[in-house]
Scaffold this motif. Structure first.
Motif, short mmCIF file in Angstrom:
data_model
loop_
_atom_site.label_atom_id
_atom_site.label_comp_id
_atom_site.label_asym_id
_atom_site.label_seq_id
_atom_site.Cartn_x
_atom_site.Cartn_y
_atom_site.Cartn_z
N ARG A 32 0.81 -1.22 0.00
CA ARG A 32 0.00 0.00 0.00
C ARG A 32 0.85 1.27 0.00
N ASP A 262 -7.03 -6.05 6.07
CA ASP A 262 -6.96 -5.35 4.79
C ASP A 262 -7.94 -4.18 4.76
N ASP A 266 -6.84 -0.22 4.42
CA ASP A 266 -7.38 0.61 3.34
C ASP A 266 -8.17 1.79 3.88
#
Length: 276
Positions: A32, A262, A266
Motif C-alpha cells: 500500500r 486489509d 485501506d
C-alpha cells in the motif's frame, strides 16, 4: 508520510486481532506504499534484526517501538534492577530493529505521594538514568503524555506542557515527546504547547476521540469518526518542525480489531488522505 502502529490491527494484546505475523503486516503495508511501521515489543521476541531488515528490504522504515516499562507509579517493576533491566532490554530491541524512537509511557502517581509534581521529578531522575544508555545505542526516548483519565496508575504526564517540563529536567538531547491525538485533543492550549516543543517532537499518533467513548483504553475511533480537530492538531505539530511520519494507532476491541486487517489498512489510508 503515513505509518502503521501495529496496535491498530490488535497485535499488542493477547486474544485480539487477526493474528498476522510481522512478515505479513510488513508485506501488506509495503503493497500500500506506507512509509513505515511501529511495532510492539511482544511481537518481536528475539527476531529484531530479521524483522528490521525485512521492513527496510520492503522499502519502508521501522519508525519506532512501543514501549518502555513504567518508570514511576504503582505499576512500576518491583526493584530498580528489574526496572532498568527491562528498560535496557527495550532500548536493545529498538536498536536491533533500527528504530530511532522508543516510546516512553511513564506510569502513574508514586505511592505515598499526591498530585503529579513529585512523580514528575522522580520520572525525570529515572529517564536521565537511562538516557545515556539509549543515546549510546542511537535511540531517542519519546515521553508520551496521556489523557487525564489515565492519571492514576498509567501516567503522571497529562499535557504536552507536562512532558516538556520533564524534558527540561532531564536535559538530554535524545529525550523528546510524542503527541497522540487520543490523549491531547481536548487541550485548548495544545497549539501553544506544540510551538514550545519545537525540535522536540519525536512522534505523532493519529486516531480519533469518539463522542460516546465506552472504554477509555479500547474504544478509540478511526480518523474522522470522532470529535478531534485532526487538521488543526496536525498543523500544530508540523508547525513545531515535526517532519516525521503520521502514525495511526487505534485501540478498538469492539470495532476495528474485529475487522479484516486489509479493510482496516485501506480505511486508514483513505481517512488520512481525506480528513487529516
Amino acid at each position: 508520510m503515513l505509518a502503521l502502529n501495529t496496535a491498530t490491527l490488535g497485535h499488542n494484546l493477547d486474544g485480539y486481532g487477526a493474528g498476522w505475523s510481522p512478515e505479513r503486516v510488513i508485506d501488506a503495508c509495503a503493497e500500500r506504499g506506507l512509509a513505515g511501521i511501529v511495532f510492539w515489543r511482544r511481537e518481536i521476541g528475539s527476531r529484531a534484526f530479521a524483522i528490521g531488515n525485512r521492513v527496510r528490504a520492503a522499502g519502508m522504515e521501522v519508525v519506532g517501538l512501543c514501549r518502555t516499562p513504567f518508570l514511576v507509579g504503582p505499576l512500576v517493576p518491583p526493584t530498580r534492577e528489574a526496572r532498568m533491566d527491562d528498560f535496557r532490554a527495550a532500548v536493545d530491541m529498538a536498536a536491533a530493529l533500527g528504530a530511532p524512537v522508543l516510546t516512553l509511557v511513564t506510569g502513574g502517581i508514586e505511592p505515598g505521594t499526591k498530585g503529579p509534581h513529585e512523580s514528575q521529578k522522580r520520572l525525570a531522575e529515572r529517564v536521565a538514568e537511562g538516557a545515556d544508555y539509549a543515546a549510546r545505542h542511537e535511540v531517542n526516548l519519546a515521553l508520551e503524555p496521556l489523557n487525564p483519565l489515565y492519571g492514576g496508575n498509567r501516567t503522571c504526564l497529562m499535557t504536552v506542557r507536562d512532558a516538556l517540563r520533564v524534558c527540561d529536567m532531564v536535559d538530554a538531547p535524545n529525550v523528546g515527546i510524542a503527541v497522540d491525538v487520543y490523549h491531547v485533543w481536548w487541550d485548548t492550549t495544545l497549539a501553544e504547547s506544540c510551538a514550545a516543543a519545537r525540535g522536540r517532537i519525536l512522534g505523532f499518533h493519529l486516531c480519533d476521540w469518539l463522542a460516546d467513548t465506552r472504554d477509555m483504553l479500547l474504544d478509540r475511533g478511526m480518523m474522522g469518526d470522532g470529535v478531534a480537530d485532526l487538521r488543526a492538531i496536525r498543523a500544530a505539530v508540523k508547525g513545531a518542525g515535526y517532519s516525521g511520519t503520521c502514525e495511526v494507532e487505534i485501540f478498538s476491541a469492539g470495532n476495528w480489531w474485529r475487522r479484516d486487517p486489509d479493510e482496516v489498512l485501506d480505511t486508514m489510508i483513505d481517512r488520512f488522505r481525506t480528513v487529516c
